[in-house]
Scaffold this motif. Structure first.
Motif, PDB file in Angstrom:
ATOM      1  N   LEU A 104    -122.012  41.664 -68.030  1.00  0.00           N
ATOM      2  CA  LEU A 104    -121.978  43.077 -67.287  1.00  0.00           C
ATOM      3  C   LEU A 104    -120.791  44.023 -67.823  1.00  0.00           C
ATOM      4  CD1 LEU A 104    -122.377  41.602 -63.614  1.00  0.00           C
ATOM      5  CD2 LEU A 104    -124.021  42.692 -64.939  1.00  0.00           C
ATOM      6  N   ASP A 105    -119.594  43.286 -68.129  1.00  0.00           N
ATOM      7  CA  ASP A 105    -118.597  44.144 -68.232  1.00  0.00           C
ATOM      8  C   ASP A 105    -117.355  43.291 -68.780  1.00  0.00           C
ATOM      9  OD1 ASP A 105    -117.278  43.255 -66.113  1.00  0.00           O
ATOM     10  OD2 ASP A 105    -117.793  45.345 -65.076  1.00  0.00           O
ATOM     11  N   ALA A 106    -116.396  43.687 -69.741  1.00  0.00           N
ATOM     12  CA  ALA A 106    -115.198  43.344 -70.030  1.00  0.00           C
ATOM     13  C   ALA A 106    -114.057  44.391 -69.928  1.00  0.00           C
ATOM     14  CB  ALA A 106    -115.015  42.530 -71.403  1.00  0.00           C
ATOM     15  N   VAL A 107    -113.375  44.145 -69.025  1.00  0.00           N
ATOM     16  CA  VAL A 107    -112.260  45.178 -68.649  1.00  0.00           C
ATOM     17  C   VAL A 107    -110.859  44.744 -69.098  1.00  0.00           C
ATOM     18  CG1 VAL A 107    -111.076  46.686 -66.920  1.00  0.00           C
ATOM     19  CG2 VAL A 107    -113.757  45.938 -66.822  1.00  0.00           C
ATOM     20  N   VAL A 108    -110.137  45.383 -69.937  1.00  0.00           N
ATOM     21  CA  VAL A 108    -108.716  45.065 -70.463  1.00  0.00           C
ATOM     22  C   VAL A 108    -107.926  45.825 -69.596  1.00  0.00           C
ATOM     23  CG1 VAL A 108    -107.251  45.027 -72.463  1.00  0.00           C
ATOM     24  CG2 VAL A 108    -109.726  44.878 -72.608  1.00  0.00           C
ATOM     25  N   SER A 109    -106.790  45.127 -68.970  1.00  0.00           N
ATOM     26  CA  SER A 109    -105.994  45.675 -67.811  1.00  0.00           C
ATOM     27  C   SER A 109    -104.445  45.332 -68.127  1.00  0.00           C
ATOM     28  CB  SER A 109    -106.366  45.212 -66.492  1.00  0.00           C
ATOM     29  OG  SER A 109    -107.672  45.629 -66.285  1.00  0.00           O
ATOM     30  N   SER A 110    -103.553  46.003 -67.364  1.00  0.00           N
ATOM     31  CA  SER A 110    -102.250  45.685 -67.355  1.00  0.00           C
ATOM     32  C   SER A 110    -101.969  45.067 -66.128  1.00  0.00           C
ATOM     33  CB  SER A 110    -101.265  46.855 -67.694  1.00  0.00           C
ATOM     34  OG  SER A 110    -101.499  47.740 -66.935  1.00  0.00           O
ATOM     35  N   LEU A 111    -100.945  44.181 -65.819  1.00  0.00           N
ATOM     36  CA  LEU A 111    -100.661  43.775 -64.442  1.00  0.00           C
ATOM     37  C   LEU A 111     -99.877  44.613 -63.957  1.00  0.00           C
ATOM     38  CD1 LEU A 111    -100.048  39.767 -65.277  1.00  0.00           C
ATOM     39  CD2 LEU A 111    -101.231  40.901 -63.349  1.00  0.00           C
ATOM     40  N   ALA A 112    -100.158  45.406 -62.995  1.00  0.00           N
ATOM     41  CA  ALA A 112     -99.307  46.404 -62.167  1.00  0.00           C
ATOM     42  C   ALA A 112     -98.426  45.813 -61.339  1.00  0.00           C
ATOM     43  CB  ALA A 112    -100.365  47.438 -61.460  1.00  0.00           C
ATOM     44  N   THR A 113     -98.639  44.512 -60.873  1.00  0.00           N
ATOM     45  CA  THR A 113     -97.980  43.855 -59.953  1.00  0.00           C
ATOM     46  C   THR A 113     -97.836  42.312 -60.511  1.00  0.00           C
ATOM     47  OG1 THR A 113     -99.613  43.285 -58.313  1.00  0.00           O
ATOM     48  CG2 THR A 113     -98.499  45.340 -57.799  1.00  0.00           C
ATOM     49  N   PRO A 114     -96.738  41.598 -60.168  1.00  0.00           N
ATOM     50  CA  PRO A 114     -96.753  40.251 -60.821  1.00  0.00           C
ATOM     51  C   PRO A 114     -97.774  39.281 -59.882  1.00  0.00           C
ATOM     52  CG  PRO A 114     -94.950  40.762 -59.343  1.00  0.00           C
ATOM     53  CD  PRO A 114     -95.431  42.029 -59.609  1.00  0.00           C
ATOM     54  N   PRO A 115     -98.278  38.351 -60.327  1.00  0.00           N
ATOM     55  CA  PRO A 115     -98.908  37.441 -59.736  1.00  0.00           C
ATOM     56  C   PRO A 115     -97.948  36.658 -58.823  1.00  0.00           C
ATOM     57  CG  PRO A 115     -99.530  37.365 -62.100  1.00  0.00           C
ATOM     58  CD  PRO A 115     -98.471  38.070 -62.154  1.00  0.00           C
ATOM     59  N   GLY A 116     -98.401  36.443 -57.284  1.00  0.00           N
ATOM     60  CA  GLY A 116     -97.431  35.681 -56.569  1.00  0.00           C
ATOM     61  C   GLY A 116     -98.320  35.326 -55.271  1.00  0.00           C
ATOM     62  N   SER A 117     -97.621  34.800 -54.365  1.00  0.00           N
ATOM     63  CA  SER A 117     -98.006  34.484 -53.192  1.00  0.00           C
ATOM     64  C   SER A 117     -97.197  34.755 -52.096  1.00  0.00           C
ATOM     65  CB  SER A 117     -98.122  32.881 -53.006  1.00  0.00           C
ATOM     66  OG  SER A 117     -96.910  32.143 -53.353  1.00  0.00           O
ATOM     67  N   LEU A 118     -97.591  34.735 -50.960  1.00  0.00           N
ATOM     68  CA  LEU A 118     -96.878  35.221 -49.888  1.00  0.00           C
ATOM     69  C   LEU A 118     -95.524  34.320 -49.447  1.00  0.00           C
ATOM     70  CD1 LEU A 118     -99.748  36.276 -46.974  1.00  0.00           C
ATOM     71  CD2 LEU A 118     -98.100  37.821 -48.763  1.00  0.00           C
ATOM     72  N   SER A 119     -95.648  32.959 -49.990  1.00  0.00           N
ATOM     73  CA  SER A 119     -94.422  32.031 -49.735  1.00  0.00           C
ATOM     74  C   SER A 119     -94.721  30.859 -50.909  1.00  0.00           C
ATOM     75  CB  SER A 119     -94.761  31.254 -48.420  1.00  0.00           C
ATOM     76  OG  SER A 119     -95.990  30.378 -48.293  1.00  0.00           O
ATOM     77  N   GLY A 120     -93.381  30.454 -51.170  1.00  0.00           N
ATOM     78  CA  GLY A 120     -93.263  29.303 -52.141  1.00  0.00           C
ATOM     79  C   GLY A 120     -94.147  28.196 -51.991  1.00  0.00           C
ATOM     80  N   ASP A 121     -94.469  27.963 -50.819  1.00  0.00           N
ATOM     81  CA  ASP A 121     -95.374  26.579 -50.526  1.00  0.00           C
ATOM     82  C   ASP A 121     -96.520  26.896 -50.096  1.00  0.00           C
ATOM     83  OD1 ASP A 121     -94.788  27.989 -47.984  1.00  0.00           O
ATOM     84  OD2 ASP A 121     -94.178  25.830 -47.074  1.00  0.00           O
ATOM     85  N   ALA A 122     -97.457  28.061 -50.360  1.00  0.00           N
ATOM     86  CA  ALA A 122     -98.369  28.610 -50.187  1.00  0.00           C
ATOM     87  C   ALA A 122     -99.669  27.519 -50.771  1.00  0.00           C
ATOM     88  CB  ALA A 122     -98.831  29.935 -50.823  1.00  0.00           C
ATOM     89  N   PRO A 123    -100.853  27.474 -49.992  1.00  0.00           N
ATOM     90  CA  PRO A 123    -101.974  26.688 -50.321  1.00  0.00           C
ATOM     91  C   PRO A 123    -102.696  27.010 -51.500  1.00  0.00           C
ATOM     92  CG  PRO A 123    -102.344  27.815 -48.319  1.00  0.00           C
ATOM     93  CD  PRO A 123    -101.067  28.191 -48.679  1.00  0.00           C
ATOM     94  N   HIS A 124    -103.390  25.862 -52.119  1.00  0.00           N
ATOM     95  CA  HIS A 124    -104.301  26.196 -53.220  1.00  0.00           C
ATOM     96  C   HIS A 124    -105.277  27.315 -52.510  1.00  0.00           C
ATOM     97  CE1 HIS A 124    -106.553  25.899 -56.993  1.00  0.00           C
ATOM     98  NE2 HIS A 124    -107.490  25.939 -56.105  1.00  0.00           N
ATOM     99  N   PRO A 125    -105.899  28.425 -53.226  1.00  0.00           N
ATOM    100  CA  PRO A 125    -106.839  29.319 -52.795  1.00  0.00           C
ATOM    101  C   PRO A 125    -108.120  28.549 -52.849  1.00  0.00           C
ATOM    102  CG  PRO A 125    -105.989  30.074 -55.019  1.00  0.00           C
ATOM    103  CD  PRO A 125    -105.177  29.000 -54.676  1.00  0.00           C
ATOM    104  N   GLY A 126    -108.816  28.929 -51.578  1.00  0.00           N
ATOM    105  CA  GLY A 126    -110.211  28.292 -51.204  1.00  0.00           C
ATOM    106  C   GLY A 126    -111.147  29.560 -51.809  1.00  0.00           C
ATOM    107  N   CYS A 127    -110.618  30.775 -51.985  1.00  0.00           N
ATOM    108  CA  CYS A 127    -111.411  31.806 -52.276  1.00  0.00           C
ATOM    109  C   CYS A 127    -110.366  33.058 -52.728  1.00  0.00           C
ATOM    110  CB  CYS A 127    -111.906  32.458 -50.855  1.00  0.00           C
ATOM    111  SG  CYS A 127    -112.832  33.818 -51.132  1.00  0.00           S
ATOM    112  N   VAL A 128    -111.058  33.686 -53.824  1.00  0.00           N
ATOM    113  CA  VAL A 128    -110.680  34.838 -54.618  1.00  0.00           C
ATOM    114  C   VAL A 128    -111.285  36.040 -54.321  1.00  0.00           C
ATOM    115  CG1 VAL A 128    -109.692  35.787 -56.660  1.00  0.00           C
ATOM    116  CG2 VAL A 128    -109.122  33.259 -56.131  1.00  0.00           C
ATOM    117  N   ALA A 129    -110.876  36.937 -53.769  1.00  0.00           N
ATOM    118  CA  ALA A 129    -111.570  38.327 -53.599  1.00  0.00           C
ATOM    119  C   ALA A 129    -111.205  39.398 -54.653  1.00  0.00           C
ATOM    120  CB  ALA A 129    -111.419  38.736 -52.095  1.00  0.00           C
ATOM    121  N   LEU A 130    -112.213  39.838 -55.254  1.00  0.00           N
ATOM    122  CA  LEU A 130    -112.011  40.848 -56.073  1.00  0.00           C
ATOM    123  C   LEU A 130    -112.543  42.182 -55.756  1.00  0.00           C
ATOM    124  CD1 LEU A 130    -111.258  38.426 -58.135  1.00  0.00           C
ATOM    125  CD2 LEU A 130    -111.885  39.875 -60.091  1.00  0.00           C
ATOM    126  N   ILE A 131    -111.691  43.119 -55.675  1.00  0.00           N
ATOM    127  CA  ILE A 131    -112.117  44.361 -55.164  1.00  0.00           C
ATOM    128  C   ILE A 131    -111.856  45.191 -56.263  1.00  0.00           C
ATOM    129  CG2 ILE A 131    -111.653  46.243 -53.642  1.00  0.00           C
ATOM    130  CD1 ILE A 131    -110.577  42.821 -52.616  1.00  0.00           C
TER     131      ILE A 131
END
Length: 223
Positions: A104-131
């Motif tokens: 379908l596509d290949a999109v080259v992007s820069s990170l506008a925000t650093p990857p991170g979670s709401l807390s240091g002990d966040a659980p492993h994600p069971g779902c990733v939503a891409l908008i």
């Protein structure tokens, strides 16, 4: 387009390196798993291209998409690899596409925000939503990011974290949002105050929602 936005996905200075998201459409869950296994086997057994930090494979929960999220030290590293093996196979190295598998596509992007979670002990994600959000230029990418930060809903208990990606050509912003489960994300959307076909971008010229898909992480190669 309506979407619940995790509180951690706020605008910030760009971070070094690039991210490439490559999507493939498949006929069913069997083809989805076969395509993912073929690609990740090659990533594990072949030398990783210079400058490629990691590749993560994600499978859409509807069974029709395979996405590869790869991190590179620089755009130059990615472009060199793309020139060597061909643009459509750069992020995933699918060995045998088979019938009914469409790039379908290949999109080259820069990170506008650093990857991170709401807390240091966040659980492993069971779902990733891409908008995915279409923008008419870099200035509108920033405007869309600021609007996301301004209009985000209060953090839902199932929201883990997220980050924003700006395509290098200025035409797209992608929100990568991690959730505890698909059910938690559905619940957040159902309770969201952002309604209408275009959601928080309704009436904003040059910014429009493109798509929203839910994924589960499948496999990762690299760090």
């Amino acid at each position: 387009m309506e979407a619940h936005v995790p509180a951690s996905a706020q605008t910030a200075p760009a971070h070094p390196g690039v991210v490439v998201t490559s999507r493939w459409q498949v006929a069913d869950r069997h083809a989805q798993r076969a395509t993912a296994d073929s690609a990740m086997a090659r990533w594990r057994h072949l030398p990783r291209p210079e400058g490629c930090l990691s590749v993560t494979c994600l499978l859409s929960t509807d069974g029709h998409l395979v996405m590869f999220y790869s991190r590179w030290e620089s755009e130059q590293d990615y472009r060199l690899h793309a020139g060597n093996v061909g643009e459509r196979d750069t992020a995933d190295r699918v060995a045998a596409h088979g019938s009914g598998v469409t790039h379908l596509d290949a999109v080259v992007s820069s990170l506008a925000t650093p990857p991170g979670s709401l807390s240091g002990d966040a659980p492993h994600p069971g779902c990733v939503a891409l908008i995915s959000i279409a923008t008419d230029g870099p200035e509108l990418q920033q405007q869309a990011a600021e609007r996301i930060a301004t209009f985000r809903a209060d953090a839902h208990p199932g929201a883990i974290g997220g980050h924003l990606l700006f395509s290098l050509d200025g035409t797209r912003l992608t929100l990568y949002a991690e959730w505890t489960s698909e059910e938690a994300h559905r619940e957040a959307i159902a309770g969201s105050s952002f309604g209408g076909e275009r959601g928080i971008f309704d009436g904003v010229p040059g910014i429009r929602g493109l798509s929203m898909h839910r994924y589960q992480r499948y496999r990762t190669a690299g760090r």
